[in-house]
Design an enzyme around this catalytic site. Structure first.
Site, PDB file in Angstrom:
ATOM      1  N   GLU A 104      43.140  83.723   4.357  1.00  0.00           N
ATOM      2  CA  GLU A 104      42.368  83.145   3.263  1.00  0.00           C
ATOM      3  C   GLU A 104      40.966  83.744   3.174  1.00  0.00           C
ATOM      4  O   GLU A 104      40.354  83.761   2.113  1.00  0.00           O
ATOM      5  CB  GLU A 104      42.289  81.624   3.440  1.00  0.00           C
ATOM      6  CG  GLU A 104      42.011  80.874   2.161  1.00  0.00           C
ATOM      7  CD  GLU A 104      42.170  79.380   2.315  1.00  0.00           C
ATOM      8  OE1 GLU A 104      42.153  78.689   1.284  1.00  0.00           O
ATOM      9  OE2 GLU A 104      42.307  78.880   3.450  1.00  0.00           O
ATOM     10  N   HIS A 154      63.171  89.170  21.531  1.00  0.00           N
ATOM     11  CA  HIS A 154      64.596  89.389  21.332  1.00  0.00           C
ATOM     12  C   HIS A 154      64.966  89.436  19.853  1.00  0.00           C
ATOM     13  O   HIS A 154      66.140  89.391  19.503  1.00  0.00           O
ATOM     14  CB  HIS A 154      65.389  88.292  22.050  1.00  0.00           C
ATOM     15  CG  HIS A 154      65.148  88.276  23.525  1.00  0.00           C
ATOM     16  ND1 HIS A 154      65.954  88.929  24.411  1.00  0.00           N
ATOM     17  CD2 HIS A 154      64.157  87.706  24.256  1.00  0.00           C
ATOM     18  CE1 HIS A 154      65.488  88.762  25.653  1.00  0.00           C
ATOM     19  NE2 HIS A 154      64.398  88.017  25.573  1.00  0.00           N
ATOM     20  N   LYS A 214      47.978  76.711  -8.856  1.00  0.00           N
ATOM     21  CA  LYS A 214      47.718  75.289  -9.102  1.00  0.00           C
ATOM     22  C   LYS A 214      47.689  74.945 -10.584  1.00  0.00           C
ATOM     23  O   LYS A 214      48.176  73.883 -10.997  1.00  0.00           O
ATOM     24  CB  LYS A 214      46.400  74.876  -8.446  1.00  0.00           C
ATOM     25  CG  LYS A 214      46.452  74.829  -6.927  1.00  0.00           C
ATOM     26  CD  LYS A 214      45.141  74.309  -6.357  1.00  0.00           C
ATOM     27  CE  LYS A 214      45.179  74.239  -4.841  1.00  0.00           C
ATOM     28  NZ  LYS A 214      43.903  73.729  -4.286  1.00  0.00           N
TER      29      LYS A 214
END
Length: 420
Positions: free
Chosen positions: A277, A298, A411
Site C-alpha cells: 500500500e 515443498h 469502492k
C-alpha cells in the site's frame, strides 16, 4: 536489535549497492526532518512513539482492557487491513496469553465467514471494538451493524456497556458513541491504518488478549532511538531499504519475506500491506509476498530454485525459538531416520534454514534480518523497523509512502452497485 546481512554473489551488483548507499544519503538525512513534517505531517504521528503511546495513553488503554477482560469470554475485533493486521499478528503469535478469545470480523464480506463469527460468539459474554478511522469502509461498517444488533438482542440496554469504537475525533463514529454511550477510543488522525501498530488501534486489542503492551512499546521506542541516532550508511534499516531499491532497479519485481517460524504467519499479512500500500504507486513498486517455511519449500521452493528470476528473498530469522523437542531413538520401528537420534528440532530447523539460505542465494539475491527471539518487545522493534524502512524506501523510489488512492478505485463502483 535487528541485524541485517546481504548474500549477493555478483560483484557488479555489490558495487552498485555501495554507490547507492552514498547517493541516497540525502533521503535518509531527510527522514523526520522539518521539511518532511511539512510535506507528510498529517501522516507522521507514528514517527515519535511517545506521541500516541505515552504513559497517559497506555494507562487509559490498560484500564479499558482490564474492564473487558474481567467480563468477556469473547472480544470481537471489527476492522480490516491496518485496523486489525498489527494486533492480530501479535495476538496470534502468543496464543498462550490468558485473555478472552479474540474473534475477527469486518475483514470480509463473505456470509459464510460472518456465520462462523456468529457461531463463535453464541452463548458467550461478548464485547466488541469497531476500528474504523473515518467510518466509511464497508467491511467494518456492515459488521458493526450486525454485531450491534446481536448485542442489543442479547443484553438489551446494557449492550452499550459492551461496545467500543475506535475512530477519528469529530467523526460520525465518535458522534454515535456519544449519542449511545459507547466507549470511544481515538484513532490518531495523523497515523494511517498500516502504521498504527504502536497506537491504541493495535494496543487495545493486544492488551485485551493479555499481551504485555508496555514491553512492545519499549521495543518500538528503543528501535526508534537506534535508527534516529544513526544517520549514515551503517544504519540497518537504510541498508535494507537501499538493497530493496537496488534489486528493483535490477529487474526484480517481487520481494519474499520468509521465515521458519509459524508464529510469524499473521505478521506477514501486516508486512505485505505495509509495503504494497505504501510503494505500489505510479506503476512502480515491488510486489511483497511471503514464504512460510519449511512447508512451502515443498511447493514454491521449486519456483524459487528453478523458476523465472523475478523474486529476491528476505529471511526473517529468529535465533532462539524458545522451545525444544528432542527426537529419541525408536527401537521398535526401523524408519531410516536414525540420523536424527538425539537431535533437537531447534537444530533440525536451523539446519533447514541454513541449507535454504545457501541454496536460494546461489539463485537469487537474499537478505537476512535477524532477531534474537519472538517476544512482545521484539514485535515492537520489528514494527518500527519496517515502518521506518518503508518510509526510507519509498523516498528512494520517489513515491508518497502514506497515501493510497488506488485503494479507492473499486469502492466507487461497489458503492454504486449497492445504491449508496
Amino acid at each position: 536489535m535487528i541485524q541485517f546481512q546481504m548474500f549477493d554473489h555478483q560483484p557488479e551488483r555489490c558495487e552498485k549497492y555501495h554507490q547507492m548507499l552514498k547517493d541516497n544519503l540525502p533521503v535518509l538525512e531527510g527522514i523526520g526532518s522539518e521539511a518532511d513534517f511539512e510535506k507528510y505531517g498529517d501522516s507522521l504521528g507514528w514517527f515519535d512513539i511517545d506521541t500516541w503511546a505515552n504513559e497517559a495513553e497506555l494507562s487509559a488503554i490498560e484500564e479499558l482492557a482490564a474492564r473487558v477482560r474481567r467480563d468477556a469470554d469473547v472480544f470481537v475485533l471489527i476492522g480490516v487491513g491496518g485496523s486489525n493486521n498489527a494486533a492480530r499478528s501479535v495476538i496470534e503469535a502468543f496464543p498462550e496469553c490468558d485473555g478472552p478469545e479474540i474473534v475477527y470480523a469486518g475483514n470480509s464480506l463473505s456470509p459464510w465467514a460472518f456465520e462462523q463469527v456468529m457461531n463463535k460468539i453464541s452463548g458467550k459474554s461478548v464485547y466488541i471494538d469497531c476500528i474504523a478511522k473515518n467510518f466509511q469502509t464497508l467491511e467494518p461498517g456492515s459488521a458493526f451493524r450486525v454485531l450491534r444488533e446481536y448485542l442489543y438482542e442479547t443484553y438489551g440496554d446494557k449492550a452499550n456497556e459492551r461496545i467500543i469504537a475506535t475512530g477519528s475525533r469529530n467523526s460520525l463514529l465518535e458522534t454515535i458513541c456519544k449519542e449511545h454511550g459507547y466507549s470511544f477510543v481515538e484513532f490518531p488522525q495523523t497515523v494511517g491504518g498500516r502504521y498504527t501498530a504502536v497506537t491504541a488501534v493495535g494496543l487495545l486489542p493486544m492488551a485485551v488478549a493479555g499481551i504485555d503492551i508496555r514491553a512492545l512499546v519499549k521495543g518500538a521506542a528503543d528501535m526508534a532511538a537506534e535508527l534516529k541516532g544513526c544517520r549514515d550508511i551503517t544504519q540497518s534499516a537504510y541498508r535494507y531499504a537501499v538493497a530493496r531499491n537496488l534489486y528493483y532497479n535490477e529487474g526484480y519485481r517481487m520481494e519474499m519475506l520468509a521465515s521458519f517460524e509459524p508464529q510469524l504467519h499473521w505478521f506477514y499479512k501486516w508486512w505485505i500491506q505495509l509495503f504494497a500500500e505504501s510503494e505500489g504507486k505510479e506503476d512502480q513498486g515491488l510486489y511483497p509476498i511471503s514464504g512460510e517455511y519449511s512447508e512451502e519449500l515443498h511447493s514454491v521452493g521449486q519456483f524459487l530454485q528453478d523458476g523465472s528470476p523475478v523474486i529476491f528473498e528476505t529471511f526473517l530469522h529468529v535465533k532462539d525459538p524458545q522451545a525444544s523437542m528432542i527426537v529419541h531413538p525408536d527401537g521398535r520401528v526401523k524408519d531410516d531416520f536414525d540420523y536424527l537420534n538425539g537431535k533437537d528440532f531447534r537444530e533440525i530447523n536451523e539446519a533447514a534454514y541454513g541449507a535454504t539460505l545457501r541454496s536460494h542465494s546461489e539463485k537469487m539475491p537474499c537478505m537476512v534480518l535477524e532477531v534474537e527471539k519472538l517476544t512482545p518487545y521484539s514485535f515492537g522493534e520489528s514494527f518500527y523497523f519496517f515502518m521506518y524502512t518503508c518510509y526510507v524506501s519509498a523516498g528512494i523510489l520517489g513515491v508518497n509512502p502514506f497515501d493510497q488512492e488506488g485503494v479507492e478505485a473499486y469502492k466507487q463502483r461497489m458503492f454504486k452497485a449497492l445504491g449508496k
